[in-house]
Design a protein around this motif. Sequence first.
Motif, mmCIF file in Angstrom:
data_model
loop_
_atom_site.group_PDB
_atom_site.id
_atom_site.type_symbol
_atom_site.label_atom_id
_atom_site.label_comp_id
_atom_site.label_asym_id
_atom_site.label_seq_id
_atom_site.Cartn_x
_atom_site.Cartn_y
_atom_site.Cartn_z
ATOM 1 N N PHE A 172 -27.314 26.928 -32.143
ATOM 2 C CA PHE A 172 -27.195 27.839 -33.284
ATOM 3 C C PHE A 172 -25.758 28.085 -33.718
ATOM 4 O O PHE A 172 -25.519 28.753 -34.717
ATOM 5 N N ASP A 173 -24.787 27.604 -32.964
ATOM 6 C CA ASP A 173 -23.364 27.737 -33.281
ATOM 7 C C ASP A 173 -22.970 29.195 -33.535
ATOM 8 O O ASP A 173 -22.296 29.537 -34.505
ATOM 9 N N VAL A 174 -23.414 30.070 -32.630
ATOM 10 C CA VAL A 174 -23.099 31.489 -32.720
ATOM 11 C C VAL A 174 -21.814 31.742 -31.931
ATOM 12 O O VAL A 174 -21.659 31.256 -30.817
ATOM 13 N N ILE A 175 -20.920 32.505 -32.508
ATOM 14 C CA ILE A 175 -19.664 32.807 -31.830
ATOM 15 C C ILE A 175 -19.916 33.896 -30.787
ATOM 16 O O ILE A 175 -20.329 35.001 -31.125
ATOM 17 N N MET A 176 -19.677 33.549 -29.533
ATOM 18 C CA MET A 176 -19.844 34.493 -28.429
ATOM 19 C C MET A 176 -18.484 34.699 -27.760
ATOM 20 O O MET A 176 -17.611 33.850 -27.867
ATOM 21 N N PRO A 177 -18.309 35.828 -27.054
ATOM 22 C CA PRO A 177 -17.036 36.054 -26.362
ATOM 23 C C PRO A 177 -16.778 34.947 -25.330
ATOM 24 O O PRO A 177 -17.614 34.684 -24.475
ATOM 25 N N LYS A 178 -15.630 34.314 -25.447
ATOM 26 C CA LYS A 178 -15.282 33.215 -24.539
ATOM 27 C C LYS A 178 -14.220 33.682 -23.556
ATOM 28 O O LYS A 178 -13.461 34.588 -23.817
ATOM 29 N N GLY A 179 -14.162 32.979 -22.434
ATOM 30 C CA GLY A 179 -13.170 33.275 -21.411
ATOM 31 C C GLY A 179 -12.404 32.020 -21.049
ATOM 32 O O GLY A 179 -12.524 30.991 -21.701
ATOM 33 N N PRO A 180 -11.638 32.095 -19.978
ATOM 34 C CA PRO A 180 -10.811 30.957 -19.583
ATOM 35 C C PRO A 180 -11.619 29.733 -19.163
ATOM 36 O O PRO A 180 -11.165 28.601 -19.350
ATOM 37 N N LEU A 181 -12.815 29.894 -18.619
ATOM 38 C CA LEU A 181 -13.625 28.743 -18.201
ATOM 39 C C LEU A 181 -14.054 27.921 -19.409
ATOM 40 O O LEU A 181 -13.952 26.689 -19.390
ATOM 41 N N GLU A 182 -14.521 28.594 -20.444
ATOM 42 C CA GLU A 182 -14.931 27.872 -21.651
ATOM 43 C C GLU A 182 -13.729 27.181 -22.292
ATOM 44 O O GLU A 182 -13.819 26.072 -22.799
ATOM 45 N N ALA A 183 -12.558 27.846 -22.274
ATOM 46 C CA ALA A 183 -11.342 27.266 -22.843
ATOM 47 C C ALA A 183 -10.935 26.008 -22.067
ATOM 48 O O ALA A 183 -10.473 25.029 -22.649
ATOM 49 N N ALA A 184 -11.138 26.022 -20.747
ATOM 50 C CA ALA A 184 -10.808 24.857 -19.930
ATOM 51 C C ALA A 184 -11.696 23.660 -20.280
ATOM 52 O O ALA A 184 -11.269 22.517 -20.154
ATOM 53 N N PHE A 185 -12.915 23.915 -20.733
ATOM 54 C CA PHE A 185 -13.821 22.839 -21.132
ATOM 55 C C PHE A 185 -13.748 22.548 -22.628
ATOM 56 O O PHE A 185 -14.535 21.757 -23.152
ATOM 57 N N GLY A 186 -12.839 23.179 -23.331
ATOM 58 C CA GLY A 186 -12.636 22.893 -24.748
ATOM 59 C C GLY A 186 -13.570 23.611 -25.702
ATOM 60 O O GLY A 186 -13.729 23.198 -26.843
ATOM 61 N N HIS A 187 -14.193 24.695 -25.290
ATOM 62 C CA HIS A 187 -15.091 25.450 -26.191
ATOM 63 C C HIS A 187 -14.450 26.718 -26.637
ATOM 64 O O HIS A 187 -13.770 27.407 -26.035
#
Length: 187
Positions: A172-187
């Motif tokens: 659904f491409d919904v913007i959810m709060p991201k953290g450092p783990l998601e940033a490490a995987f490029g999301h």
Amino acid sequence: MSQTDIEIVVDDPTAPEEDSPSIVSSGTIEILVCLLLLALAITLGYDNWRTGASWDATGPEPGYFPFYLSVILGGGSLYGLIAALVARRAALVARRAAAGSFVTRAQARRVMAVFGPTLLFCLVTQFLGLYVASFLLIAAFMRLVGKIALWKSLLTAFLFTAIMFVTFDIAFDVIMPKGPLEAAFGH
């Protein structure tokens, strides 16, 4: 006796004790909630009066409907407050308890066992993101509150979090709060 007449009774070993002392009465909570709602109504009423709570040549001003809703909320709060105070006064005159117990100490412990980690989840979400915080919350609840095996708790938390990630972030491409783990995987 038919099978539908058989009653299954399951005892909850973690149920609060029946003789647990009361922390606060229902009457006290009624008065507190009415006062909080009255304060909310006054705040909303003032703010909407300030932005315009009348009718002008083009129609209602921006605060017109919210102002009158806050008046209704204030009236209901006052009614509830007066009714609770009258009931408390009548109970004191009759020398009875003002009201039944709202929550006992044992019940409050059970509520805090859920509220505390949920509040912590909200705080952790700000730093680690929604998915990591969800994984930690689910795994901890299953293990500590549910007494479920560690491997089952971790597996369930991982699967739920992964399904949630795929559903919201990818499908659904919904913007959810991201953290450092998601940033490490490029999301």
